[in-house]
Enzyme design. Structure first.
Site, PDB file in Angstrom:
ATOM      1  N   THR A  83      -6.417   6.236  -1.658  1.00  0.00           N
ATOM      2  CA  THR A  83      -5.144   6.515  -2.310  1.00  0.00           C
ATOM      3  C   THR A  83      -4.198   7.077  -1.266  1.00  0.00           C
ATOM      4  O   THR A  83      -4.612   7.895  -0.440  1.00  0.00           O
ATOM      5  CB  THR A  83      -5.303   7.523  -3.459  1.00  0.00           C
ATOM      6  OG1 THR A  83      -4.044   8.173  -3.708  1.00  0.00           O
ATOM      7  CG2 THR A  83      -6.310   8.602  -3.129  1.00  0.00           C
ATOM      8  N   CYS A 196       1.486   2.807  -2.377  1.00  0.00           N
ATOM      9  CA  CYS A 196       0.580   3.271  -3.418  1.00  0.00           C
ATOM     10  C   CYS A 196      -0.362   2.114  -3.677  1.00  0.00           C
ATOM     11  O   CYS A 196       0.090   0.970  -3.843  1.00  0.00           O
ATOM     12  CB  CYS A 196       1.338   3.645  -4.696  1.00  0.00           C
ATOM     13  SG  CYS A 196       0.244   4.026  -6.070  1.00  0.00           S
TER      14      CYS A 196
END
Length: 231
Positions: A83, A196
């Site tokens: 992430t 992202c």
């Protein structure tokens, strides 16, 4: 092949993509029935997201640090945080283990430089777009980073948490992202970083007039390359 340790679950939607990509890249490199040597520690994203909102990053970092220690105990030889946003605590994770941490922003910056580009637009969570832990790392890697305006940032962030992390992909959101990308390009961006890992579930090369840099894919490719390098 070295064993790749994955800290995932943030969200599991993109972590599943990491697993697929690692195995595809390994198969492409080695052929036949080869697949990636990897170990996954998947956290409960609800706990992490609550700490993010409350600005309790050190506590969130300790959860990821414990995951890294578990990966090391399981035989991992490198660590990936799957992430972009949680690279805010990358230093905390890295100091918890003796393993090298393959930083997502470094893999991304390297790919952008290799393409010959420098001015890039960055899409991601509000934390990733607005704070220095990620943008600063890209800029230290030689990039000129642009971000959307306030309304664009709010929309991009909302879609990530309220839709993509839940596996919801809406055409209306794709159109809204395309508009933000077009605005960044009009402002001089030569490429777009999908900063992202969930954004890759929504946006592809066909959605941008300039090259895109999908960070989960780039991170996974860099991990396989590192895992297959001779000592």
């Amino acid at each position: 092949m070295k064993t790749i340790g994955l800290i995932g679950g943030m969200s599991w939607e993109s972590t599943a993509e990491y697993y697929r990509l690692l195995n595809e890249f390994t198969r492409d490199r080695l052929g036949g029935l080869h697949s990636a040597r990897c170990v996954l520690y998947s956290v409960d994203f609800a706990e992490i997201e609550k700490l993010q909102v409350q600005d309790r990053w050190t506590e969130a970092g300790e959860i990821l640090a414990e995951a890294a220690r578990a990966l090391e105990a399981a035989g991992a030889e490198m660590v990936l945080i799957c992430t972009n946003t949680m690279h805010k605590v990358a230093d905390q994770v890295e100091t918890a283990v003796s393993l090298p941490l393959l930083h997502l922003a470094d893999a991304t910056a390297e790919a952008v430089r290799a393409s010959g580009l420098r001015r890039v637009g960055l899409l991601g969570t509000a934390f990733t777009m607005e704070q220095d832990f990620y943008r600063g790392r890209l800029e230290a890697g030689g990039l000129d980073v642009r971000i959307p305006d306030a309304d664009g940032r709010a929309m991009v962030h909302r879609v990530i948490y309220e839709e993509l992390c839940l596996g919801v992909v809406r055409e209306e959101s794709r159109a809204a992202y395309r508009k933000v990308i077009a605005d960044l390009v009009a402002g001089g961006a030569e490429g777009i970083i999908l900063g992202c890992t969930e954004i890759e579930l929504l946006i592809g090369a066909e959605d941008s007039p300039v090259p895109i840099f999908p960070t989960a894919r780039l991170h996974a490719a860099a991990a396989v390359n590192a895992a297959l390098l001779a000592d």
